[in-house]
Design a protein around this motif. Structure first.
Motif, PDB file in Angstrom:
ATOM      1  N   ALA A   3      17.160   3.620  11.024  1.00 34.26           N
ATOM      2  CA  ALA A   3      17.949   4.313   9.998  1.00 34.26           C
ATOM      3  C   ALA A   3      17.961   5.822  10.236  1.00 34.26           C
ATOM      4  O   ALA A   3      18.993   6.486  10.110  1.00 34.26           O
ATOM      5  N   GLY A   4      16.791   6.365  10.585  1.00 34.36           N
ATOM      6  CA  GLY A   4      16.710   7.810  10.815  1.00 34.36           C
ATOM      7  C   GLY A   4      17.538   8.266  11.997  1.00 34.36           C
ATOM      8  O   GLY A   4      18.192   9.309  11.938  1.00 34.36           O
ATOM      9  N   ALA A  17      19.335   2.092   1.747  1.00 31.72           N
ATOM     10  CA  ALA A  17      19.466   0.775   1.128  1.00 31.72           C
ATOM     11  C   ALA A  17      18.906  -0.328   2.008  1.00 31.72           C
ATOM     12  O   ALA A  17      18.705  -1.456   1.531  1.00 31.72           O
ATOM     13  N   ALA A  18      18.636  -0.064   3.282  1.00 32.18           N
ATOM     14  CA  ALA A  18      18.224  -1.087   4.226  1.00 32.18           C
ATOM     15  C   ALA A  18      16.711  -1.218   4.373  1.00 32.18           C
ATOM     16  O   ALA A  18      16.249  -2.050   5.129  1.00 32.18           O
ATOM     17  N   VAL A  19      15.945  -0.389   3.710  1.00 34.59           N
ATOM     18  CA  VAL A  19      14.495  -0.398   3.912  1.00 34.59           C
ATOM     19  C   VAL A  19      13.748  -0.834   2.662  1.00 34.59           C
ATOM     20  O   VAL A  19      14.325  -0.912   1.574  1.00 34.59           O
ATOM     21  N   ILE A  74       9.924   2.727   2.793  1.00 36.65           N
ATOM     22  CA  ILE A  74      11.084   3.345   3.447  1.00 36.65           C
ATOM     23  C   ILE A  74      11.931   4.055   2.404  1.00 36.65           C
ATOM     24  O   ILE A  74      12.436   5.155   2.632  1.00 36.65           O
ATOM     25  N   GLY A  75      12.048   3.371   1.215  1.00 33.11           N
ATOM     26  CA  GLY A  75      12.830   3.980   0.144  1.00 33.11           C
ATOM     27  C   GLY A  75      12.256   5.314  -0.284  1.00 33.11           C
ATOM     28  O   GLY A  75      12.998   6.265  -0.579  1.00 33.11           O
ATOM     29  N   LEU A  76      10.917   5.418  -0.349  1.00 34.21           N
ATOM     30  CA  LEU A  76      10.287   6.668  -0.740  1.00 34.21           C
ATOM     31  C   LEU A  76      10.578   7.762   0.286  1.00 34.21           C
ATOM     32  O   LEU A  76      10.891   8.913  -0.062  1.00 34.21           O
ATOM     33  N   CYS A  77      10.470   7.412   1.569  1.00 35.97           N
ATOM     34  CA  CYS A  77      10.754   8.398   2.628  1.00 35.97           C
ATOM     35  C   CYS A  77      12.201   8.869   2.573  1.00 35.97           C
ATOM     36  O   CYS A  77      12.499  10.062   2.713  1.00 35.97           O
TER      37      CYS A  77
END
Length: 376
Positions: free
Chosen positions: A26-27, A199-201, A205-208
């Protein structure tokens, strides 16, 4: 902010070691979009600055071309001088044409219609043909060899001059809009990509993504505010260029654009102020002052001279029956001197301050004439 000390790509890589390969993917996706957007914005910024510079340079060189034409007529009596000024005229003509061609290409690259630049180029080509046809009338053996040529082409440069100024204004407006549009596009792309990546994590991941998203949104909002401020003509807003991330890269590009536009704005404002101050000084002077253009037509008289003309209008009309104190500005030399041709020769030959004694009935005037000469 701490995140500004690192690239977003590096931050996402660190998060990926904690939350897994999903965050890395994602990144990388988000960073790819932002990097492309930043380069696109920088490219647009450089293109717009270049387009403005070329447009103003073409305008300046066209004015020099017209001046060289006047030099040919007024100073080209000797064959060597004629060839010198004619060579300079043709050089400025070629330079202006080349810059208009370059400008048309830049306009096309910026998504603008290059027709205005090409239209002016066509006008200048036609103007050059007319000048070359008229110069055949130039006869150094005549008392005023420039007059037949001047009669044939007088005023034909006005429309191209106005069109050139309109083109510069068009380029400036379009350049501002191009930067605004490019900035808007650069903002939309990373936002949507960050949204899909977040939305994919999972929760970590959402927190990051949340932390990163807040930073990105804040920085994008700052950049958007900067662009909006620039489009309103305010060049004093502080732009943070200390960040080491991609937003710092974009900000530095905007800072360069801001400095360029601010310098141009200051130059134009100073020129306007100086012109106004000069006009006020001339208008309020106790001594009568008159300004003539290169064709010896009156372009300005101050209050003191206007008052003198009105008070002694009857004396002036003894020798100049058509003299009208209320209609001096815009009139040719013939309306102010009995022997206008002799006065023209006197003024044309003037290289430094000259003095004359002139009488109109009971009015005796001592005049001081100061030529305003260019570098040539």
């Amino acid at each position: 902010m701490f995140l500004s000390n690192f690239s977003i790509r590096a931050g996402i890589a660190v998060a990926a070691t904690v939350v897994g390969l999903a965050t890395v993917a994602a990144g990388a996706w988000v960073m790819s979009g932002m990097s492309g957007a930043s380069h696109e914005l920088q490219s647009i910024s450089l293109q717009t600055v270049r387009a403005i510079d070329v447009a103003r340079s073409a305008q300046f060189n066209f004015k020099k071309q017209v001046q060289e034409w006047k030099n040919v007529l007024l100073r080209g009596h000797d064959q060597a001088d004629f060839e010198k000024y004619w060579t300079q005229f043709t050089y400025q003509e070629a330079l202006t044409t080349s810059q208009l061609a370059e400008l048309a290409g830049l306009m096309a690259e910026l998504g603008m219609d290059p027709a205005p630049a090409r239209d002016i180029a066509a006008r200048l080509e036609s103007l050059g043909k007319t000048y070359r046809e008229a110069i055949e009338l130039f006869d150094p053996e005549l008392g005023a060899p420039y007059r037949p040529v001047d009669d044939a082409v007088r005023g034909i440069d006005r429309l191209p001059t106005d069109a050139m100024e309109d083109l510069v204004q068009l380029i400036q407006g379009a350049a501002t809009k191009a930067v605004q549009d490019a900035t808007d596009n650069s903002l939309k792309r990373p936002r949507s990509m960050a949204m899909y990546g977040g939305a994919a994590v999972f929760a970590m991941i959402g927190l990051c993504v949340l932390v990163l998203g807040l930073y990105v949104t804040r920085r994008l909002s700052e950049l958007q505010d900067v662009v909006s401020t620039l489009t309103r003509g305010n060049y004093k807003q502080r732009i943070d260029i200390d960040a080491r991330d991609e937003f710092g890269f974009i900000a530095r590009g905007m800072k360069t654009l801001q400095v360029t536009l601010a310098a141009e704005s200051v130059r134009m404002e100073e020129a306007s102020i100086q012109g106004h101050q000069l006009q006020m000084a001339l208008e309020n002077a106790k001594t009568g002052i008159m300004l003539l253009d290169a064709d010896h037509a009156v372009v300005f008289i101050n209050g003191a001279l206007t008052e003198l003309f009105k008070e002694r209008q009857a004396d002036f009309r003894n020798q100049l029956p058509r003299f009208d104190a209320d209609d001096v500005v815009g009139q040719p030399l013939d309306s102010l001197w009995v022997d206008a041709e002799a006065q023209r020769r006197y003024l044309d030959a003037l290289a430094t301050t000259g003095y004359q004694e002139i009488a109109f009935g009971d009015v005796h005037l001592r005049t001081q004439a100061d030529p305003i000469l260019n570098e040539d």
